[in-house]
Enzyme design. Structure first.
Site, mmCIF file in Angstrom:
data_model
loop_
_atom_site.group_PDB
_atom_site.id
_atom_site.type_symbol
_atom_site.label_atom_id
_atom_site.label_comp_id
_atom_site.label_asym_id
_atom_site.label_seq_id
_atom_site.Cartn_x
_atom_site.Cartn_y
_atom_site.Cartn_z
ATOM 1 N N ASP A 102 -2.014 -65.527 29.905
ATOM 2 C CA ASP A 102 -2.971 -65.624 28.891
ATOM 3 C C ASP A 102 -3.095 -67.131 28.686
ATOM 4 O OD1 ASP A 102 -1.263 -66.221 26.118
ATOM 5 O OD2 ASP A 102 -0.102 -64.791 27.492
ATOM 6 N N GLU A 113 0.334 -63.254 14.095
ATOM 7 C CA GLU A 113 1.756 -63.729 14.284
ATOM 8 C C GLU A 113 2.198 -64.257 12.874
ATOM 9 O OE1 GLU A 113 1.571 -66.678 17.277
ATOM 10 O OE2 GLU A 113 -0.093 -65.937 18.133
#
Length: 287
Positions: free
Chosen positions: A92, A183
């Protein structure tokens, strides 16, 4: 009448002062300065390691420590990859990797082919990743299975964030489902409000692309806040700890490191394992 007489005191002679010698004064001054210099040098030598460290002259030590940490990380990366023979491996990336030479992006550890890549598209309600278009096209030209993700900011409007992602990303047949990256915890709002916002983003994106999004988060965040309330979604989990050697049975993807080296990409890059082989990976792509 008695006459008073005043006696004169005899004048005492003063001894003349000796003139201070010019050279003796200088010698004294230089001696004192010399003593301080020697003292300073002595202290400096005794504590030389500390001084050099804080002044930055021991950068070689820091470089050695960083290299050692990287070496240990590489050993773990290799072991994890060995433990997942046959699983699809991917990356990623975002603008933090700078300009990527996609023509060179082929394998990790020169032995494991890279099958897929997740690319950051947007963040919050106003940020388009500076390298998204180039990375999106580069991955396509490289014939890697690609997916786009959105970095969610808890304190910004969830529907505005969804609109930005939809405006930026055009998914094609063979692309991976959209990903919501969560997150952080919200400031000034409850967890219930956060979960409502996440649901709104997920629903809006699913309604547009006609495919259920994937949720990316850390393992602790997943266990503490999302696992129970979002059990109807598939998860991409980040965990870099040494005790974790295998992908979780209920994880779709596992981001097992953030410190891998891949040809064509400067600096460190994240590497992920799909809980299946390359053929199974194609099965979950957009039709």
């Amino acid at each position: 009448m008695r006459r008073t007489t005043t006696r004169r005191k005899s004048a005492t002679r003063r001894k003349p002062r000796k003139k201070a010698s010019f050279f003796s004064g200088k010698v004294r001054s230089y001696s004192i300065i010399g003593i301080f210099i020697l003292l300073f040098l002595g202290v400096g030598y005794h504590y030389r390691d500390g001084f050099l460290y804080y002044l930055g002259f021991k950068s070689y030590k820091l470089k050695y420590e960083a290299a050692e940490a990287k070496r240990i990380s590489d050993v773990r990366n290799y072991q994890v990859l060995e433990n997942h023979q046959g699983k699809a491996i991917g990356l990623d990336v975002s603008e933090f990797q700078g300009k990527i030479d996609w023509t060179l992006v082929e394998t990790i550890e020169e032995n494991y082919p890279l099958e897929f890549v997740f690319i950051r598209a947007t963040a919050g309600n106003d940020r388009v990743d500076g390298q998204f278009e180039k990375n999106w096209l580069g991955a396509k030209n490289r014939e890697m299975i690609r997916g786009a993700y959105h970095y969610y900011r808890p304190n910004e409007n969830s529907l505005e964030q969804a609109k930005l992602f939809i405006k930026t990303v055009q998914l094609k047949k063979g692309d991976l489902p959209p990903v919501l990256d969560i997150e952080k915890l919200p400031k000034g709002q409850s967890l219930d409000s956060l979960k409502i916002g996440l649901r709104r983003w997920l629903n809006a994106v699913e309604a547009h692309y006609k495919v259920k999004p994937i949720i990316y988060t850390g393992e602790k965040y997943y266990d503490d806040f999302l696992k129970e309330d979002f059990s109807d979604y598939l998860f991409w989990i980040a965990n870099y700890n040494f005790y974790r050697e295998k992908i979780g049975g209920d994880w779709l993807f596992w981001q097992f490191t953030e410190k891998a080296s891949v040809t064509g990409i400067k600096g460190n890059v994240d590497v992920n394992i799909f809980n299946g082989d390359a053929e199974q990976l194609r099965f979950i792509t957009v039709e």
